[in-house]
Scaffold this active site. Structure first.
Site: not given
Ligand code: ASP
Length: 311
Positions: A199-202, A171, A189, A44, A225, A222-223
């Site tokens: 795509r860019v997440g959080d 992450t 991450t 990850s 995004g 984490t999780g």
């Molecule tokens: N938070 C991260 C994202 O959305 C990925 C993750 O932790 O699942 O890019």
């Protein structure tokens, strides 16, 4: 040192001795992040991260000690250590965030070496997903359909698609507190596995995946995004702590906001770690499955979070 997930010991144990002997919190989180990023068995982050829908690994990473001391890079796909690059952005430019090609040219100018990020195991998992999503480990990938293009998305049950594969939310976020009481946060991450390219997440967005202010505390997410972004998760936790909430209370209120404002599907998970300016800390998750790793002078412990909103 407080780190997301049960593979935390590899980074915590590498970075903690420096912290214990008087090193800066900032150095500790960079050290730990680098260890995670260089470990090809962690799928990850960094080398070994799972790719996007086109089979390209793209990394996001950020670092922060204060509102006026933070840096981030997004969409890096030839360099393995986004947190180190983010630190250079913070220290050597007037900017906070660099993305894509510009971030890569900056990394190159700073002397970072190009690396291949896609390892054979990750390529195999991607190939399997690409050709037959249903063949992949059902517990991990059930319900996740490939977001190939807009036309193909039509007719697909969006509630089944949006969360990404359950189990891919790994992450790595870190918070360190040094002997002088200084806090630092970092987040690294490869993002949601098989994400739509671009795509860019959080994770590398200041306030969403991480936030740190010496006057109030630090939080890292984490999780999924998209759920964290919508509530500005890490910033919200730090602001709640600023107003007197304990880390666990602040995390709980933020998770409750996520639960209230989103239509959650099975694949969704959100978890946070947080520490306040006095050294109190906590962690919490929307759902079971998340664990944190905590290291202090007494050793390293992998533990269940203090809060799990749902059974
Ligand atoms: N938070 C991260 C994202 O959305 C990925 C993750 O932790 O699942 O890019």
């Amino acid at each position: 040192m407080l780190t997301t997930w049960s593979f935390g010991p590899v980074g915590n144990d590498a970075a903690f001795p420096g912290l214990a002997s008087g090193g800066e919190a900032l150095d500790a989180v960079v050290h730990a992040a680098t260890v995670f990023e260089d470990d090809p068995s962690i799928d990850s982050v960094g080398v070994g991260g799972l790719p996007d829908a086109d089979g390209v690994v793209t990394l996001d990473g950020a670092i922060m000690t204060d509102p006026n001391r933070c840096g981030a890079v997004c969409f890096v796909n030839h360099f393995a250590n986004p947190v180190q690059i983010a630190r250079r952005v913070m220290e050597k430019t007037i900017h906070i965030t660099l993305v894509g090609d510009g971030a890569e040219r900056f990394a190159e100018r700073e002397g970072f070496q190009r690396r291949e990020l896609l390892v054979e195991r990750a390529r195999e998992v991607w190939m399997q997903w690409r050709t037959d999503p249903s063949a992949i480990d059902r517990d991990m990938y059930q319900g996740w359909l490939p977001p190939i293009n807009i036309e193909e998305l039509e007719g697909i049950d969006q509630t089944k698609r949006r969360g990404g594969p359950a189990g891919s939310h790994d992450t790595v976020g870190m918070i360190a507190r040094d002997v002088q009481g200084r806090l630092a946060a970092a987040c690294t991450t490869s993002g949601m596995a098989f994400k739509v390219p671009g795509r860019v997440g959080d994770s590398a967005i200041i306030g969403q995946g991480l936030y740190c202010d010496q006057e109030a505390g630090a939080a890292v997410a984490t999780g999924t995004g998209e759920l964290i972004t919508g509530v500005n998760g890490a910033f919200l936790i730090v602001e709640l702590m600023r107003r007197g909430a304990t880390p666990e209370e602040a995390i709980t209120e933020t998770l409750e906001r996520v639960r209230k404002r989103y239509k959650l599907v099975d694949e969704h998970q959100v978890a946070f770690i947080a520490a306040d300016a006095r050294g109190n800390w906590g962690s919490g998750a929307l759902r079971p499955g998340f664990r944190h790793t905590f290291t202090d002078g007494g050793g390293t412990r992998v533990e269940d979070p203090g809060v799990e909103l749902e059974e």
